[in-house]
Structures are given as structure tokens and as C-alpha cells.
Design a protein around this motif. Structure first.
Motif, PDB file in Angstrom:
ATOM      1  N   LEU A  84     -20.255   0.377  12.381  1.00 58.90           N
ATOM      2  CA  LEU A  84     -21.686   0.580  12.143  1.00 58.90           C
ATOM      3  C   LEU A  84     -22.303  -0.626  11.446  1.00 58.90           C
ATOM      4  CD1 LEU A  84     -21.605   4.339  11.147  1.00 58.90           C
ATOM      5  CD2 LEU A  84     -22.775   3.354  13.125  1.00 58.90           C
ATOM      6  N   LYS A  85     -21.559  -1.252  10.534  1.00 59.49           N
ATOM      7  CA  LYS A  85     -22.053  -2.476   9.890  1.00 59.49           C
ATOM      8  C   LYS A  85     -22.266  -3.574  10.938  1.00 59.49           C
ATOM      9  CE  LYS A  85     -19.682  -1.722   5.479  1.00 59.49           C
ATOM     10  NZ  LYS A  85     -18.611  -2.248   4.611  1.00 59.49           N
ATOM     11  N   LYS A  86     -21.352  -3.667  11.893  1.00 59.75           N
ATOM     12  CA  LYS A  86     -21.505  -4.662  12.962  1.00 59.75           C
ATOM     13  C   LYS A  86     -22.728  -4.342  13.817  1.00 59.75           C
ATOM     14  CE  LYS A  86     -16.619  -5.861  13.157  1.00 59.75           C
ATOM     15  NZ  LYS A  86     -15.367  -5.752  13.914  1.00 59.75           N
ATOM     16  N   SER A  87     -22.931  -3.073  14.103  1.00 59.23           N
ATOM     17  CA  SER A  87     -24.122  -2.674  14.862  1.00 59.23           C
ATOM     18  C   SER A  87     -25.387  -3.020  14.085  1.00 59.23           C
ATOM     19  CB  SER A  87     -24.081  -1.176  15.165  1.00 59.23           C
ATOM     20  OG  SER A  87     -23.044  -0.878  16.055  1.00 59.23           O
ATOM     21  N   LEU A  88     -25.355  -2.789  12.779  1.00 62.63           N
ATOM     22  CA  LEU A  88     -26.493  -3.131  11.922  1.00 62.63           C
ATOM     23  C   LEU A  88     -26.789  -4.623  12.010  1.00 62.63           C
ATOM     24  CD1 LEU A  88     -28.549  -2.471   9.646  1.00 62.63           C
ATOM     25  CD2 LEU A  88     -26.673  -2.886   8.025  1.00 62.63           C
ATOM     26  N   ARG A  89     -25.749  -5.440  11.906  1.00 69.02           N
ATOM     27  CA  ARG A  89     -25.952  -6.897  11.996  1.00 69.02           C
ATOM     28  C   ARG A  89     -26.514  -7.293  13.367  1.00 69.02           C
ATOM     29  NH1 ARG A  89     -21.556  -6.668   8.565  1.00 69.02           N
ATOM     30  NH2 ARG A  89     -19.947  -6.885  10.159  1.00 69.02           N
ATOM     31  N   ALA A  90     -26.079  -6.616  14.417  1.00 69.09           N
ATOM     32  CA  ALA A  90     -26.603  -6.912  15.761  1.00 69.09           C
ATOM     33  C   ALA A  90     -28.091  -6.580  15.843  1.00 69.09           C
ATOM     34  CB  ALA A  90     -25.820  -6.132  16.818  1.00 69.09           C
ATOM     35  N   VAL A  91     -28.484  -5.463  15.248  1.00 67.40           N
ATOM     36  CA  VAL A  91     -29.898  -5.074  15.243  1.00 67.40           C
ATOM     37  C   VAL A  91     -30.708  -6.091  14.450  1.00 67.40           C
ATOM     38  CG1 VAL A  91     -31.547  -3.342  14.398  1.00 67.40           C
ATOM     39  CG2 VAL A  91     -29.447  -2.615  15.557  1.00 67.40           C
ATOM     40  N   LEU A  92     -30.203  -6.475  13.285  1.00 70.06           N
ATOM     41  CA  LEU A  92     -30.939  -7.413  12.433  1.00 70.06           C
ATOM     42  C   LEU A  92     -31.005  -8.813  13.048  1.00 70.06           C
ATOM     43  CD1 LEU A  92     -29.688  -6.368   8.885  1.00 70.06           C
ATOM     44  CD2 LEU A  92     -31.732  -5.608  10.117  1.00 70.06           C
ATOM     45  N   GLY A  93     -29.976  -9.189  13.793  1.00 73.67           N
ATOM     46  CA  GLY A  93     -29.928 -10.514  14.396  1.00 73.67           C
ATOM     47  C   GLY A  93     -30.630 -10.623  15.733  1.00 73.67           C
ATOM     48  N   TYR A  94     -31.045  -9.506  16.287  1.00 76.41           N
ATOM     49  CA  TYR A  94     -31.713  -9.515  17.590  1.00 76.41           C
ATOM     50  C   TYR A  94     -33.060 -10.213  17.470  1.00 76.41           C
ATOM     51  CZ  TYR A  94     -33.698  -7.787  21.957  1.00 76.41           C
ATOM     52  OH  TYR A  94     -34.291  -7.688  23.198  1.00 76.41           O
ATOM     53  N   LYS A  95     -33.294 -11.177  18.339  1.00 71.57           N
ATOM     54  CA  LYS A  95     -34.514 -12.001  18.267  1.00 71.57           C
ATOM     55  C   LYS A  95     -35.673 -11.426  19.071  1.00 71.57           C
ATOM     56  CE  LYS A  95     -32.392 -15.152  15.877  1.00 71.57           C
ATOM     57  NZ  LYS A  95     -32.306 -14.905  14.472  1.00 71.57           N
ATOM     58  N   PHE A 151     -24.024   1.208  19.859  1.00 70.03           N
ATOM     59  CA  PHE A 151     -24.542   1.988  18.739  1.00 70.03           C
ATOM     60  C   PHE A 151     -24.176   3.460  18.899  1.00 70.03           C
ATOM     61  CE2 PHE A 151     -28.105   4.627  17.217  1.00 70.03           C
ATOM     62  CZ  PHE A 151     -27.969   4.391  15.856  1.00 70.03           C
ATOM     63  N   PHE A 152     -24.349   3.974  20.110  1.00 75.01           N
ATOM     64  CA  PHE A 152     -24.108   5.394  20.324  1.00 75.01           C
ATOM     65  C   PHE A 152     -22.632   5.753  20.286  1.00 75.01           C
ATOM     66  CE2 PHE A 152     -28.441   5.003  21.743  1.00 75.01           C
ATOM     67  CZ  PHE A 152     -29.001   6.002  20.973  1.00 75.01           C
ATOM     68  N   GLU A 153     -21.762   4.832  20.693  1.00 74.21           N
ATOM     69  CA  GLU A 153     -20.328   5.112  20.545  1.00 74.21           C
ATOM     70  C   GLU A 153     -19.969   5.212  19.069  1.00 74.21           C
ATOM     71  OE1 GLU A 153     -18.860   1.780  22.743  1.00 74.21           O
ATOM     72  OE2 GLU A 153     -18.329   3.027  24.466  1.00 74.21           O
ATOM     73  N   ALA A 154     -20.506   4.310  18.252  1.00 73.06           N
ATOM     74  CA  ALA A 154     -20.234   4.360  16.813  1.00 73.06           C
ATOM     75  C   ALA A 154     -20.798   5.636  16.194  1.00 73.06           C
ATOM     76  CB  ALA A 154     -20.812   3.122  16.123  1.00 73.06           C
ATOM     77  N   VAL A 155     -22.018   5.999  16.598  1.00 68.07           N
ATOM     78  CA  VAL A 155     -22.616   7.237  16.088  1.00 68.07           C
ATOM     79  C   VAL A 155     -21.789   8.443  16.521  1.00 68.07           C
ATOM     80  CG1 VAL A 155     -24.621   8.765  16.283  1.00 68.07           C
ATOM     81  CG2 VAL A 155     -24.950   6.319  15.909  1.00 68.07           C
TER      82      VAL A 155
END
Length: 167
Positions: A84-95, A151-155
Motif C-alpha cells: 500500500l505504501k508503494k501504491s501511495l508513492r505511485a499515486v503521489l508520483g503520477y504526473k 491498488f485494488f489487489e492491495a486493498v
């Protein structure tokens, strides 16, 4: 700690007593209706504060915090939380643009991380991802490159674990 109990062999009175006992358990979050202030989950009091006029999505959002916060904070290095932390970083890093509401949500997540509250941001990612349709659709559209799971697999993994804990 919540234990899995086979209730098939209990009579009606025993089942009722068990439900009453579980209601008093400190593990089960309490719900309190409020007339002032924002709806929220207070982990120190293990209480969800909601207004009777709140939408179902607000109630679900706060219930998700109540259901998941203990696990996330006591298991920050669990593989599911790490994903989930990795998913969070992906969301934050999305341009790219995510849409107005999804961008607002991403800004909330950015502020939490900037303030040193990464685990709170993970909880908001889970809660908004399950209760705010525009944000969920935006999560589905973000390329998954560099993220081991969607994201949904992690959720889904987190939900399976949470349900196993309360069974």
C-alpha cells in the motif's frame, strides 16, 4: 483480541450474550453520533464520530479507518502495508491529471506524507479509494509500472486480512 467462535452450537440466549459481550470489548470501535464538528475516527478513544445526516460514503469512510488503523499502525512492515505504501508513492508520483476531486484527494495524501504521516496517508488512500468514485476511477487509470500490485489487489488483500481478524 477478537477470537473466531463457532456459533452453530449455541442456543439463542448464548448467541445474544456473546453479542452483548463483544459490544463491550475494547477491540470493537464505538460509534457516537455528533451534532458539531467533522465526522472522524479517533484512534485514542477507538470511537467513530458521525452525524446522523452523513452520507453512506462518509460513514463507510470513517468505518474503514476504524477497521484498518490498528492493523496498519501495528504492522507497518507487513507485506500488505508495504504494498500500500508503494501504491501511495505511485499515486503521489503520477504526473497526469486525475480530475478535480481526485486531485484534491491526492493533495490531502501529499500533505500527510509531507507532515511525516505516511501511515495516515495509507489509511486515507484506502478509505478514499473505497468511498470516492472519482478517486477510485483515477486509481484504476494510473499506470501500474513500478507498483508490484494494483491498488485494488492491495486493498483486496487488506480486506481479506481484516475479515480474517474479525472472524
Amino acid at each position: 483480541s477478537i477470537l473466531k467462535v463457532d456459533t452453530h452450537n449455541l442456543n439463542e440466549e448464548q448467541e445474544r450474550l456473546m453479542r452483548e459481550e463483544r459490544k463491550e470489548s475494547s477491540d470493537i470501535p464505538k460509534v457516537e453520533f455528533i451534532t458539531k464538528g467533522k465526522s472522524r475516527f479517533d484512534p485514542r478513544k477507538n470511537t467513530v464520530y458521525i452525524r446522523e445526516t452523513d452520507s453512506p460514503s462518509v460513514v463507510l469512510h470513517e468505518a474503514l479507518h476504524a477497521a484498518l488503523q490498528h492493523f496498519v499502525y501495528t504492522n507497518p512492515d507487513d507485506p500488505i502495508v508495504v504494498e500500500l505504501k508503494k501504491s501511495l508513492r505511485a499515486v503521489l508520483g503520477y504526473k497526469g491529471s486525475l480530475g478535480e476531486k481526485a486531485n484534491e484527494t491526492r493533495n490531502v495524501l501529499r500533505k500527510l506524507v509531507a507532515d511525516g504521516n505516511e501511515l495516515d496517508a495509507v489509511l486515507e488512500l484506502m478509505s478514499y479509494g473505497n468511498t470516492l468514485n472519482e478517486f477510485r476511477r483515477a486509481m484504476e487509470a494510473i499506470p501500474k509500472k513500478g507498483t508490484p500490485k494494483t491498488f485494488f489487489e492491495a486493498v483486496s488483500d487488506m480486506w481479506r486480512l481484516a475479515l480474517a481478524l474479525v472472524r
